[in-house]
Write an enzyme that holds these catalytic residues in place. Structure first.
Site, PDB file in Angstrom:
ATOM      1  N   GLY A  56      47.398  34.469  29.623  1.00  0.00           N
ATOM      2  CA  GLY A  56      47.365  34.980  28.254  1.00  0.00           C
ATOM      3  C   GLY A  56      46.561  34.045  27.376  1.00  0.00           C
ATOM      4  N   CYS A  83      48.502  30.782  35.316  1.00  0.00           N
ATOM      5  CA  CYS A  83      47.867  30.218  34.125  1.00  0.00           C
ATOM      6  C   CYS A  83      48.865  30.084  32.968  1.00  0.00           C
ATOM      7  CB  CYS A  83      46.637  31.048  33.751  1.00  0.00           C
ATOM      8  SG  CYS A  83      45.568  30.156  32.618  1.00  0.00           S
ATOM      9  N   TYR A  84      48.744  30.902  31.917  1.00  0.00           N
ATOM     10  CA  TYR A  84      49.711  30.810  30.822  1.00  0.00           C
ATOM     11  C   TYR A  84      51.131  31.027  31.350  1.00  0.00           C
ATOM     12  CZ  TYR A  84      51.911  31.612  26.269  1.00  0.00           C
ATOM     13  OH  TYR A  84      52.713  31.526  25.172  1.00  0.00           O
ATOM     14  N   HIS A 173      43.414  31.395  38.525  1.00  0.00           N
ATOM     15  CA  HIS A 173      43.618  32.852  38.567  1.00  0.00           C
ATOM     16  C   HIS A 173      43.373  33.385  39.980  1.00  0.00           C
ATOM     17  CE1 HIS A 173      44.134  33.813  34.267  1.00  0.00           C
ATOM     18  NE2 HIS A 173      43.477  32.687  34.105  1.00  0.00           N
ATOM     19  N   GLU A 175      43.892  36.293  40.984  1.00  0.00           N
ATOM     20  CA  GLU A 175      43.601  37.732  40.953  1.00  0.00           C
ATOM     21  C   GLU A 175      42.119  38.052  40.837  1.00  0.00           C
ATOM     22  OE1 GLU A 175      44.910  35.870  38.641  1.00  0.00           O
ATOM     23  OE2 GLU A 175      44.761  36.665  36.614  1.00  0.00           O
ATOM     24  N   ASP A 232      39.013  62.720  38.685  1.00  0.00           N
ATOM     25  CA  ASP A 232      40.438  62.723  38.353  1.00  0.00           C
ATOM     26  C   ASP A 232      41.021  64.131  38.342  1.00  0.00           C
ATOM     27  OD1 ASP A 232      39.816  60.121  37.998  1.00  0.00           O
ATOM     28  OD2 ASP A 232      39.901  60.165  35.810  1.00  0.00           O
ATOM     29  N   LYS A 374      41.723  53.857  38.931  1.00  0.00           N
ATOM     30  CA  LYS A 374      40.633  54.764  39.304  1.00  0.00           C
ATOM     31  C   LYS A 374      40.286  54.684  40.799  1.00  0.00           C
ATOM     32  CE  LYS A 374      37.212  57.481  37.943  1.00  0.00           C
ATOM     33  NZ  LYS A 374      37.329  58.600  37.018  1.00  0.00           N
TER      34      LYS A 374
END
Ligand code: XMP
Length: 518
Positions: A56, A83-84, A173, A175, A232, A374
């Site tokens: 964050g 992280c945060y 991070h 991710e 979609d 998506k």
């Protein structure tokens, strides 16, 4: 089938929180994102097998900055702070966080100072590894019960672990793709530490979604689904058809602003191939009539939006009585984003989603894709057997080609644009580049330029080629197309499309540009 396992991601407002969810799901574990101040309520309903605290933008040295609800640490399930989230975990459990003199941003190296379950089979004590950092503050003292397992040049504690309580933290991070082993570390957290089975798959989702649709719609309920030609709505329609068969009617409002061959493809596939009841409204006359002479981009968008609702209402009546309306809402539309709180609210473009719910319509919504990103929708499309040409299709804006002809539009300009666009996309496919690009299209410019063809002077329109990479359309980079390919495309367009005598390449990124020209 066993109950699906979940991991709860507690959002502190990082720009990349959604990536945590995507990486965890890639491990076959379903997860949800909740704002940090709603996490405990979500625990009650979701009963997660583990919790991940996101990064964050705030600083823990600021007394007002967000904190994790302390009850999260007492649940008895594994917690991973990133992280945060790592700093919050450390500070709240008795450690210390200080503002660092230097920010560590971008690629960094960590030294693995000890083995730990998070690193199992990936990193070993004594090794050095590349990670991606983005922090100002650092943890200067670990809480009781924790040991350090990695450090970086700028931070004494880049990762820590308390195996007894199954609490872990990483300053970097995992991710993002710039941490090459990040996905494997998250995999260790989900599978080894939280002991998730990792059996969430698209096959399983399809099965559960079909059951959910059947129970929502009931044995006699009827559903209307707006088709747009995009991924979609096509996936939603196919899934709903699988669940309730002929009680689904698709409505396809053709505004005459689609790409070459697209309208016919939708009709052939859904009505012809899948035998799904389809009301096809060819409303191109109406749309083009209303758009005649309109040059302002926002006015174009609003006109198209309003006309779409009008035609959809008529088509809906032709489709017969139905109490449910399907929508292709995706997970990013549903997440309550902490990063967007208090953010700028200026309208850059008023988006209009073809197939969206017109306000004031008296329907119950069926939203079978609201849990998916998506790329997961594309995977589901493949699972459902939809053709690759449709599932892999680039995103296409609701207002269609109207916003790719700056200024006033008419049928003739749209025809010219369609031809050029089809050549461009065909060349990208032939070069094997189509799937590497987020979106590619031609824009027909309201500019006439002088050229020479054979011995004759030409005075025709110019066009621009656009190709961008992006992950969500919010930011984008222009794609560096090879020059020889650009040359080939330009030659073909000028030779084969009457009305265009100059081709340019748009090298604007977003920001400061936008992807579409209007
Ligand atoms: P911009 O041009 O804002 O586009 O950078 C970002 C992404 O959104 C798409 N786009 C739309 N999609 N309705 C849509 O469904 C719209 O009105 C609309 N306008 C832009 C655009 O194609 C790109 O993928």
């Amino acid at each position: 089938m066993t109950t699906p396992e979940r991991i709860l991601i507690v959002d502190f407002g990082s720009q990349v929180t959604q990536l945590i969810a995507r990486r965890v799901r890639e491990q076959g574990v379903y997860c949800d994102i909740v704002p940090y101040d709603k996490a405990v309520q979500a625990v009650d309903t979701e009963r997660p097998k583990a919790v991940i605290l996101s990064g964050g933008p705030a600083s823990l040295t600021d007394a007002e900055s967000p904190r994790a609800d302390p009850r999260l640490f007492a649940l008895g399930v594994p917690v991973l702070g990133i992280c945060y989230g790592f700093q919050a975990l450390c500070q709240q459990l008795g450690g210390e966080v200080e503002g660092a003199g230097e920010r560590e941003f971008g690629r960094a190296t960590v030294d693995v100072v000890d083995d730990c379950p998070l690193f199992d089979g990936v990193w070993r004590k004594g090794e050095r590894h590349t990670v991606w950092m983005s922090h100002g503050d650092k943890v200067t003292r670990l809480p009781p019960g924790f040991r350090s397992v990695a450090r970086s040049d700028n931070a004494p504690f880049a990762a820590c672990a308390d195996e007894r309580r199954r609490l872990y933290g990483v300053l970097f991070h995992p991710e993002v793709v710039h941490t090459p082993d990040g996905a494997a570390l998250l995999g260790n957290f989900a599978r080894r530490i939280a002991q998730c089975r990792g059996d969430w798959s698209m096959a399983r989702f399809r099965h559960e979604a079909v059951e959910r649709i059947r129970s929502q719609v009931g044995p006699n309920g009827r559903v209307i689904c707006g088709l747009s030609g995009g991924v979609d709505s096509s996936v939603a329609a196919k899934l709903i058809h699988e669940a309730i068969g002929e009680r689904l009617t698709c409505v396809f409002v053709d505004h005459g602003l689609l790409r070459q061959g697209e309208a016919q493809e939708v009709v052939d596939l859904f009505r012809g191939h899948y035998n799904i009841p389809l009301v096809h409204k060819d409303a191109s006359e109406l749309f083009l009539g209303k758009l005649a002479g309109v040059t302002d981009p926002e006015q174009k968008r609003k006109l198209i939006g309003a006309t779409f609702i009008e035609v959809f209402e008529q088509a809906k009546r032709e489709a017969g009585a139905a109490e449910f309306l399907a929508q292709g809402t995706l997970y990013p539309d549903v997440i309550e984003s902490v990063s967007a709180r208090g953010g700028p609210s200026v309208t850059i473009k008023s988006h209009h989603n073809v197939g969206g719910l017109p306000e004031g319509m008296n329907f119950k919504l069926v939203e079978p894709l609201r849990e998916l990103f998506k790329d997961e929708v594309r995977e589901l499309g493949r699972e459902l057997g939809l053709p690759h040409s449709l599932v892999g299709r680039h995103p296409f804006p609701g207002p269609g080609l109207a916003i790719r002809v700056p200024g006033a539009i008419d049928r003739a300009k749209l025809d010219v644009l369609r031809k050029a666009d089809a050549i461009y996309l065909e060349e990208l496919r032939n070069a094997g580049l189509y799937d590497a690009i987020w979106q590619a299209f031609v824009v027909l410019l309201p500019v006439r330029t002088v050229g020479v063809m054979g011995d004759a002077r030409t005075y025709d329109q110019a066009c621009a080629l656009r190709a961008v990479t992006s992950t969500d359309g919010m930011t984008a980079d222009f794609y560096p197309l090879p020059h020889d390919l650009l040359g080939r495309i330009a030659t073909r367009i000028i030779n084969e499309v009457k009305g265009i005598n100059r081709v340019t390449y748009d090298i604007t990124s977003k920001p400061p540009g936008t992807i579409e020209w209007e």
